[in-house]
Design a protein around this motif. Sequence first.
Motif, PDB file in Angstrom:
ATOM      1  N   ILE A  53     -11.571 -18.069 -15.859  1.00 31.52           N
ATOM      2  CA  ILE A  53     -11.643 -16.921 -16.762  1.00 31.52           C
ATOM      3  C   ILE A  53     -11.088 -17.240 -18.146  1.00 31.52           C
ATOM      4  CG2 ILE A  53     -10.638 -14.622 -17.186  1.00 31.52           C
ATOM      5  CD1 ILE A  53     -10.779 -14.123 -14.175  1.00 31.52           C
ATOM      6  N   LEU A  63     -22.616  -7.280  -7.700  1.00 31.53           N
ATOM      7  CA  LEU A  63     -21.999  -8.600  -7.654  1.00 31.53           C
ATOM      8  C   LEU A  63     -21.165  -8.821  -6.393  1.00 31.53           C
ATOM      9  CD1 LEU A  63     -21.606 -11.156  -9.300  1.00 31.53           C
ATOM     10  CD2 LEU A  63     -19.732 -10.055 -10.462  1.00 31.53           C
ATOM     11  N   TYR A  64     -20.462  -7.774  -5.998  1.00 31.22           N
ATOM     12  CA  TYR A  64     -19.549  -7.902  -4.870  1.00 31.22           C
ATOM     13  C   TYR A  64     -20.276  -8.080  -3.550  1.00 31.22           C
ATOM     14  CZ  TYR A  64     -16.277  -6.388  -8.331  1.00 31.22           C
ATOM     15  OH  TYR A  64     -15.537  -6.293  -9.472  1.00 31.22           O
ATOM     16  N   ILE A 115     -16.488 -15.489 -17.698  1.00 33.29           N
ATOM     17  CA  ILE A 115     -16.310 -16.455 -16.609  1.00 33.29           C
ATOM     18  C   ILE A 115     -17.182 -17.669 -16.883  1.00 33.29           C
ATOM     19  CG2 ILE A 115     -16.338 -16.835 -14.118  1.00 33.29           C
ATOM     20  CD1 ILE A 115     -15.917 -13.882 -13.737  1.00 33.29           C
ATOM     21  N   GLU A 119     -11.647 -19.910  -9.811  1.00 32.11           N
ATOM     22  CA  GLU A 119     -11.818 -18.471  -9.621  1.00 32.11           C
ATOM     23  C   GLU A 119     -12.649 -18.284  -8.359  1.00 32.11           C
ATOM     24  OE1 GLU A 119     -10.918 -15.135  -9.696  1.00 32.11           O
ATOM     25  OE2 GLU A 119     -10.375 -15.852 -11.676  1.00 32.11           O
ATOM     26  N   GLN A 135     -14.266  -4.732 -18.479  1.00 26.43           N
ATOM     27  CA  GLN A 135     -13.442  -3.922 -17.586  1.00 26.43           C
ATOM     28  C   GLN A 135     -13.564  -2.452 -17.955  1.00 26.43           C
ATOM     29  OE1 GLN A 135      -9.929  -5.459 -15.696  1.00 26.43           O
ATOM     30  NE2 GLN A 135      -9.598  -6.786 -17.441  1.00 26.43           N
ATOM     31  N   GLN A 149      -2.816 -12.309 -13.492  1.00 26.82           N
ATOM     32  CA  GLN A 149      -4.092 -11.592 -13.362  1.00 26.82           C
ATOM     33  C   GLN A 149      -5.294 -12.540 -13.456  1.00 26.82           C
ATOM     34  OE1 GLN A 149      -4.374  -7.993 -13.431  1.00 26.82           O
ATOM     35  NE2 GLN A 149      -2.733  -7.227 -14.731  1.00 26.82           N
ATOM     36  N   TYR A 150      -5.223 -13.490 -14.400  1.00 25.18           N
ATOM     37  CA  TYR A 150      -6.442 -14.223 -14.743  1.00 25.18           C
ATOM     38  C   TYR A 150      -6.439 -15.732 -14.466  1.00 25.18           C
ATOM     39  CZ  TYR A 150      -7.191  -9.704 -16.828  1.00 25.18           C
ATOM     40  OH  TYR A 150      -7.312  -8.336 -16.999  1.00 25.18           O
ATOM     41  N   GLN A 169     -15.600  -2.817 -12.949  1.00 22.42           N
ATOM     42  CA  GLN A 169     -16.128  -3.878 -13.809  1.00 22.42           C
ATOM     43  C   GLN A 169     -17.631  -3.725 -14.028  1.00 22.42           C
ATOM     44  OE1 GLN A 169     -14.423  -5.069 -10.696  1.00 22.42           O
ATOM     45  NE2 GLN A 169     -12.547  -4.655 -11.796  1.00 22.42           N
ATOM     46  N   ARG A 187      -5.821 -17.444  -9.260  1.00 25.34           N
ATOM     47  CA  ARG A 187      -6.729 -17.975  -8.220  1.00 25.34           C
ATOM     48  C   ARG A 187      -7.001 -19.458  -8.491  1.00 25.34           C
ATOM     49  NH1 ARG A 187      -6.465 -13.223 -10.132  1.00 25.34           N
ATOM     50  NH2 ARG A 187      -8.233 -13.672 -11.449  1.00 25.34           N
TER      51      ARG A 187
HETATM   52  C1  CLR Z   1      -9.786  -7.033 -11.265  1.00 21.66           C
HETATM   53  C2  CLR Z   1      -8.630  -6.273 -11.905  1.00 21.66           C
HETATM   54  C3  CLR Z   1      -7.446  -7.207 -12.163  1.00 21.66           C
HETATM   55  C4  CLR Z   1      -7.868  -8.362 -13.036  1.00 21.66           C
HETATM   56  C5  CLR Z   1      -9.090  -9.063 -12.483  1.00 21.66           C
HETATM   57  C6  CLR Z   1      -9.084 -10.408 -12.403  1.00 21.66           C
HETATM   58  C7  CLR Z   1     -10.207 -11.216 -11.962  1.00 21.66           C
HETATM   59  C8  CLR Z   1     -11.538 -10.449 -11.853  1.00 21.66           C
HETATM   60  C9  CLR Z   1     -11.252  -9.084 -11.211  1.00 21.66           C
HETATM   61  C10 CLR Z   1     -10.272  -8.238 -12.098  1.00 21.66           C
HETATM   62  C11 CLR Z   1     -12.568  -8.350 -10.886  1.00 21.66           C
HETATM   63  C12 CLR Z   1     -13.544  -9.190 -10.080  1.00 21.66           C
HETATM   64  C13 CLR Z   1     -13.867 -10.519 -10.745  1.00 21.66           C
HETATM   65  C14 CLR Z   1     -12.511 -11.218 -10.956  1.00 21.66           C
HETATM   66  C15 CLR Z   1     -12.917 -12.614 -11.384  1.00 21.66           C
HETATM   67  C16 CLR Z   1     -14.173 -12.926 -10.557  1.00 21.66           C
HETATM   68  C17 CLR Z   1     -14.577 -11.601  -9.881  1.00 21.66           C
HETATM   69  C18 CLR Z   1     -14.624 -10.265 -12.049  1.00 21.66           C
HETATM   70  C19 CLR Z   1     -10.963  -7.734 -13.360  1.00 21.66           C
HETATM   71  C20 CLR Z   1     -16.109 -11.498  -9.674  1.00 21.66           C
HETATM   72  C21 CLR Z   1     -16.511 -10.247  -8.904  1.00 21.66           C
HETATM   73  C22 CLR Z   1     -16.607 -12.672  -8.818  1.00 21.66           C
HETATM   74  C23 CLR Z   1     -17.645 -13.517  -9.507  1.00 21.66           C
HETATM   75  C24 CLR Z   1     -18.134 -14.569  -8.560  1.00 21.66           C
HETATM   76  C25 CLR Z   1     -17.901 -16.015  -8.960  1.00 21.66           C
HETATM   77  C26 CLR Z   1     -18.777 -16.486 -10.059  1.00 21.66           C
HETATM   78  C27 CLR Z   1     -16.454 -16.414  -9.147  1.00 21.66           C
HETATM   79  O1  CLR Z   1      -6.409  -6.479 -12.780  1.00 21.66           O
END
Ligand code: CLR
Length: 393
Positions: A223, A28-29, A213, A95, A186, A84-85, A153, A88
């Motif tokens: 989220i 994903l990243y 999401i 997000e 997670q 955390q959630y 994740q 953004r």
């Molecule tokens: C990372 C650990 C933190 C809490 C947290 C918040 C948001 C999460 C992030 C974690 C991991 C990456 C994540 C993100 C939200 C979107 C992003 C899942 C769990 C993914 C990689 C991006 C998806 C792409 C789009 C559809 C937004 O304590």
Amino acid sequence: AEAEAVPQGQKQSWGQFIKQLASLSGDLYSMTAPPFILSPVSLTEYPSYWCERPELFAAIADGKTPEDRALRVLKWFISTLKGQYTSRNEKMGSEKKPLNPVLGELFFGTWPDYNSRGQTNLYVEQVSHHPPITGYYIENPTKGVALQGHCAQKTSFSAGSIIGKITLRWLDRLTFSNTRHLTVKQVGHAILGVKLPDGTVEDYLITLPSLRIDGIFYGAPYIELTNTSWIASSSGWVSNIEYKGKGWVSGKSHQFKALVTPPGSSSAAHTIEGLWHETSKDSRGVPFHDVRGPKEEVSVKDLGEQDDMETRNLWQHVAKGIRTGDFEAASREKTKIENEQRQRRKDETAAGTPWQLKYFTHIGEDPKYTKLVKLCKDIPSQEDAYIFQKPTA
Ligand code: CLR
């Protein structure tokens, strides 16, 4: 109406991105995403969300009994969720996709001493690139409170097969249902240690909620938390937190209900209910947590004083490109970093000297997890961990 939040000119690449998500063909990243969804912040900065209310973290040490401390830990934990959630969305409108940290990427920060709460220090290291795993350590030495954790994740897409086969040409015409979402499980856990006046340490195992999401098809992801998570203490006190969102017909976003049970008991001594991004109360109506007020962002050294591997220094040109809308520059600079990383890995393989982590050591089984997980239900009985160690040099 679909993809209404996606800027003109990026609809096609958003469609391609969704298609990739649906087939989850890659990591994903490292998937290419359109500019509007990119965040200039690397995932190594996310552990700072754990301490944006440092006074609550410090106050855990002031609890007089195991019960008091268990409630203080729960209050601090619930109070981190908004940052955390939802942060953004608050800062950037939705997000976003964080920068994918490189192996060995570092992030350091502090929250100053204030009202004798003591200074809090944060250490983060990207301990794996593939899959991405982040190790973190947060300590308040004055108060004797420390959090040691790692996170990764696992993602899956809800509408797998059908969506996976849609061709891009059709994508523009379809009206998507907003139930099609990304599920993020997670992986990892954290151990909170609290030093007691008699010198012993009380431990808390903290597990992490699953994420859902939504809003992806509209180009406005956000989220919601789902399922449950645990906080289990070596004192025997256990909190089980259940997360719920809006639901089909009614209800509010970001609901939670926490049951706090005494050692050896199966019935709760405290039930806390509310909205994690706002406030909550116990069953007698006494206010529990309140995060409507401001939080404190972590303080970080100036760029000029940072090491090459420190995240804001490493990503500065990419971040600038994203912030100023110069996406060509951002992508050029990102490619530079990625190529350099590939070369480093090749050189290491050739020389037979793999990359050494600076602050964390991997252990195959975390004994604190193994012990405390027995107080929880339906989660793996063992997990690995990355243990913090200050470099000696
Ligand atoms: C990372 C650990 C933190 C809490 C947290 C918040 C948001 C999460 C992030 C974690 C991991 C990456 C994540 C993100 C939200 C979107 C992003 C899942 C769990 C993914 C990689 C991006 C998806 C792409 C789009 C559809 C937004 O304590």
